[in-house]
Design an enzyme around this catalytic site. Structure first.
Site, short mmCIF file in Angstrom:
data_model
loop_
_atom_site.label_atom_id
_atom_site.label_comp_id
_atom_site.label_asym_id
_atom_site.label_seq_id
_atom_site.Cartn_x
_atom_site.Cartn_y
_atom_site.Cartn_z
N CYS A 1 1.07 -1.04 -0.10
CA CYS A 1 -0.02 -0.05 0.00
C CYS A 1 1.01 1.08 0.03
O CYS A 1 1.70 1.38 0.64
CB CYS A 1 -0.97 -0.27 1.25
SG CYS A 1 -1.87 1.65 1.46
N PRO A 2 0.54 2.13 -0.84
CA PRO A 2 -0.47 2.41 -1.46
C PRO A 2 -0.33 2.17 -3.01
O PRO A 2 -0.82 2.42 -3.98
CB PRO A 2 -0.67 3.92 -1.35
CG PRO A 2 0.55 4.62 -1.50
CD PRO A 2 1.39 3.46 -0.89
#
Lengths: 79, 195
Positions: free
Chosen positions: A17-18
């Protein structure tokens, strides 16, 4: 199962993430409207993040599946 | 009976007028609310610590990926994270020199807000991030620039801490602003955050 006509495979394995959502937002434009990108990721957050991303951006997640530690997500470009 | 017939159309007219007036008022109120419905995130980046900067930049890049317009306002301790690592700016007074000396020189010198342990915690987290292939602040800033995330810097914080513009990093379309700019952006944003 998973018999979607895939226009492109996007390998995002190992990216946390992200990055998966950032990458799909950058790459969705590389296929035509109506075509499908098959995403390979190892980030478990992607299972909920891709549907959320699709809902917000007006695209569609057709299917997700998991196996051998890889998550596959089929994203259809709708706009 | 005849009087009743005569008054009814009058009443009908009155209601029409009041409905129209009400409609006009509602229209005005909806128009006033609409700017607040923009698909936009306004975030204040206040703390300037490694963990909070990471959270800020991950949310910012994520929001931009979701198709949102993103504006980051760097203020107070946050401004130190925008300094160049090697800038040596002259012409500062004693207080400005002290701030310059005591505050981190850029995003790669910032520490954790918790469990820093004299820098050990920060070093350990950075090692862990590398091992897990998590994006560094450098990568997140690059990505934010690519995705069109805007950065605005609080002019007053710069002035208070004696930071000069020459010691601030190059970032596309960076602007130096005041509180009104933040409030104007926040007012038209669906989402606002303070980190």
């Amino acid at each position: 199962m998973s018999d979607h006509a895939v226009a492109r495979v996007l390998d995002l394995k190992g990216l946390p993430c992200p990055m998966p959502v950032v990458k799909i937002s950058q790459e969705i434009g590389s296929v035509k409207v109506g075509e499908v990108i098959e995403v390979h990721t190892t980030d478990p957050g992607s299972l909920s993040d891709f549907p959320a991303w699709a809902k917000t951006t007006g695209n569609e997640v057709l299917e997700t599946d998991q196996g051998n530690g890889v998550i596959r997500i089929f994203v259809k470009r709708l706009k | 009976m005849t009087t009743a017939v005569q008054t009814q159309p009058d009443q009908g007219l009155n209601t029409m007028e009041s409905v129209q007036a009400e409609l006009a008022e509602l229209k005005q109120r909806v128009e006033a609310l609409e700017p607040g419905q923009q698909n936009k995130l306004s975030m204040i980046v206040f703390s300037g610590e490694l963990d909070k900067l990471l959270a800020s930049m991950i949310i910012a890049t994520g929001a931009a990926a979701m198709g949102m317009k993103v504006v980051l306002f760097f203020t107070f301790w946050g401004t130190a994270a925008l300094r160049k690592p090697d800038a040596n700016v002259g012409g500062k007074d004693l207080m400005a020199k002290m701030f310059g000396w005591m505050l981190p020189k850029g995003r790669n010198k910032v520490k954790l807000s918790k469990m820093n342990m004299g820098g050990m915690g920060t070093a350990m987290l950075k090692g862990l991030m590398k091992k897990k292939n998590a994006p560094s602040l450098d990568q997140l800033f690059d990505m934010a620039a690519q995705l069109g995330v805007e950065i605005k810097v609080c002019e007053m914080s710069m002035d208070l801490m004696g930071f000069k513009r020459e010691e601030i990093i190059d970032y596309p379309n960076m602007e130096y602003v005041g509180v009104a700019t933040f409030l104007a952006h926040a007012g038209e944003s669906k989402n606002q955050l303070f980190l």
